[in-house]
Design an enzyme around this catalytic site. Structure first.
Site, PDB file in Angstrom:
ATOM      1  N   ASP A   1      -8.989   1.143   8.796  1.00 47.03           N
ATOM      2  CA  ASP A   1      -7.671   0.709   8.355  1.00 47.03           C
ATOM      3  C   ASP A   1      -7.418   1.266   6.955  1.00 47.03           C
ATOM      4  O   ASP A   1      -8.274   1.171   6.074  1.00 47.03           O
ATOM      5  CB  ASP A   1      -7.598  -0.823   8.339  1.00 47.03           C
ATOM      6  CG  ASP A   1      -6.211  -1.324   7.992  1.00 47.03           C
ATOM      7  OD1 ASP A   1      -5.407  -1.488   8.916  1.00 47.03           O
ATOM      8  OD2 ASP A   1      -5.941  -1.553   6.788  1.00 47.03           O
TER       9      ASP A   1
ATOM     10  N   ASN B   1       3.677   2.730   1.782  1.00 49.69           N
ATOM     11  CA  ASN B   1       4.970   3.018   2.409  1.00 49.69           C
ATOM     12  C   ASN B   1       6.124   2.605   1.510  1.00 49.69           C
ATOM     13  O   ASN B   1       7.121   3.314   1.387  1.00 49.69           O
ATOM     14  CB  ASN B   1       5.074   2.290   3.749  1.00 49.69           C
ATOM     15  CG  ASN B   1       4.893   3.220   4.930  1.00 49.69           C
ATOM     16  OD1 ASN B   1       5.015   4.431   4.805  1.00 49.69           O
ATOM     17  ND2 ASN B   1       4.606   2.656   6.078  1.00 49.69           N
TER      18      ASN B   1
ATOM     19  N   HIS C   1       8.803   6.190   4.013  1.00 52.29           N
ATOM     20  CA  HIS C   1       8.207   6.351   5.340  1.00 52.29           C
ATOM     21  C   HIS C   1       7.759   7.782   5.602  1.00 52.29           C
ATOM     22  O   HIS C   1       6.760   8.012   6.300  1.00 52.29           O
ATOM     23  CB  HIS C   1       9.185   5.885   6.421  1.00 52.29           C
ATOM     24  CG  HIS C   1       9.368   4.405   6.446  1.00 52.29           C
ATOM     25  ND1 HIS C   1       8.366   3.541   6.821  1.00 52.29           N
ATOM     26  CD2 HIS C   1      10.426   3.627   6.101  1.00 52.29           C
ATOM     27  CE1 HIS C   1       8.792   2.292   6.738  1.00 52.29           C
ATOM     28  NE2 HIS C   1      10.042   2.315   6.307  1.00 52.29           N
TER      29      HIS C   1
ATOM     30  N   ASP D   1       4.078   8.766   6.671  1.00 53.41           N
ATOM     31  CA  ASP D   1       3.730   9.617   7.814  1.00 53.41           C
ATOM     32  C   ASP D   1       2.800  10.747   7.389  1.00 53.41           C
ATOM     33  O   ASP D   1       1.841  11.090   8.092  1.00 53.41           O
ATOM     34  CB  ASP D   1       4.994  10.195   8.447  1.00 53.41           C
ATOM     35  CG  ASP D   1       5.795   9.161   9.221  1.00 53.41           C
ATOM     36  OD1 ASP D   1       5.279   8.043   9.418  1.00 53.41           O
ATOM     37  OD2 ASP D   1       6.940   9.472   9.621  1.00 53.41           O
TER      38      ASP D   1
ATOM     39  N   GLU E   1      -1.440   1.717  10.881  1.00 50.10           N
ATOM     40  CA  GLU E   1      -2.358   2.479  10.023  1.00 50.10           C
ATOM     41  C   GLU E   1      -3.807   2.306  10.449  1.00 50.10           C
ATOM     42  O   GLU E   1      -4.720   2.613   9.677  1.00 50.10           O
ATOM     43  CB  GLU E   1      -2.185   2.045   8.556  1.00 50.10           C
ATOM     44  CG  GLU E   1      -2.672   0.652   8.231  1.00 50.10           C
ATOM     45  CD  GLU E   1      -1.630  -0.443   8.467  1.00 50.10           C
ATOM     46  OE1 GLU E   1      -1.766  -1.512   7.862  1.00 50.10           O
ATOM     47  OE2 GLU E   1      -0.683  -0.228   9.252  1.00 50.10           O
TER      48      GLU E   1
END
Length: 315
Positions: free
Chosen positions: A187, A195, A200, A204, A231
């Protein structure tokens, strides 16, 4: 998704096989005028040698020849080259039903009779090429669709569906062979903060960089790296014991540290880090992989509770 290019039927490589020199020259001149590249052979044996050298898309094959006739040559081609099979158009002066049946039984796709009607030959060659290229295009699209069904499009790792199919298969094999089976559940620490700060698109990009790092470390044929959700990433390590899985987990963390992806909103570091839960077992008959994934999830929770950016493991 990049679609295949439109089908073209010009500029094919064609092998003409005929013992009649005048017929060979006629066929070559005509087919070259149509834009095709033409190679010649005088009998079946020579045709087999030429085919191996040039791999033509279509073979125009005379039925009656010395040394090896067209029927025997066609059968040999079909036996040697099966995937895909050669496209053979039989040329024969024998227009009786038995000869036509024999041509198809040998593997020919179509036939024309002598004397050749050039317009008919042109259309049959064109149709063969079109159908063949359409088939290849359909196969390409199907392969693309199959891959899309298995891959997470953002990270290019296995998606959840492929992960579960893989786990089902490998878990069953581990039960049969009684070898260890390990899971790493990873994680990205404080990813929501990441984020919120970088947007975003930045998130990504981070996921993609982490995914590439995982593939650099997890590269054995039997192993699988997958996007588990958001994630989280899950690494499946068949035939790997706990110590081996811990070693791979530590290599993953070292690779992420080496990337040094900036993360100014992290509470523990100035770069992106991973927390990892690691679980291992030897699968038993009647067991399922869900419990092992659940154990890795619990160890991941403990890694976060202990301060993140660490690996916690157990059996």
């Amino acid at each position: 998704m990049n679609l295949p290019q439109p089908i073209e039927t010009a500029a094919a490589k064609i092998l003409v096989v005929d013992d009649d020199g005048f017929m060979r020259m006629q066929l070559r001149v005509y087919l070259q005028k149509e834009g095709h590249r033409v190679e010649l052979a005088t009998n079946g044996e020579e045709a087999l040698t030429k085919f191996a050298e040039i791999k033509p898309e279509v073979v125009l094959l005379d039925a009656v020849m010395p040394v090896m006739d067209g029927f025997a040559c066609c059968q040999a081609l079909m036996k040697i080259y099966q995937n895909p099979s050669p496209l053979v158009l039989m040329i024969t002066g024998l227009d009786d039903e038995a000869s036509v049946d024999r041509a198809f039984e040998a593997g020919a796709i179509d036939y024309v009779t002598k004397p050749i009607h050039w317009a008919v030959l042109r259309q049959r060659v064109k149709r063969l090429l079109y159908q063949n290229r359409l088939q290849h295009q359909l196969e390409s699209v199907n392969q693309m669709l199959e891959r899309l069904a298995k891959v997470d499009q953002l990270t290019q790792l296995a998606n959840r569906r492929q992960l579960e199919l893989f786990l089902d298969t490998e878990w069953s094999e581990a039960i049969r062979e009684q070898y260890p089976f390990s899971i790493l559940l990873c994680d990205i620490d404080y990813f929501k903060n990441y984020n919120d700060h970088y947007g975003h698109q930045g998130g990504d990009d981070c996921l993609q960089q982490v995914a590439k790092a995982l593939t650099r470390v997890v590269h054995r044929p039997k192993d699988l790296a997958a996007r588990y959700g958001g994630e989280e990433f899950l690494i499946v390590l068949p035939n790997t014991d706990l110590q081996g899985a811990i070693h791979i987990g530590e290599d993953i963390q070292a690779e992420i540290t080496r990337l040094a992806i900036p993360h100014v909103q992290s509470a523990i570091a100035d770069h992106v880090t991973l927390s990892i839960g690691c679980a291992s077992t030897i699968p038993r008959l009647g067991s399922d992989w869900g419990k092992l994934v659940g154990a890795a999830d619990q160890y991941l929770y403990e890694a976060k509770a202990q301060g993140r950016n660490r690996l916690v493991s157990g059996r």
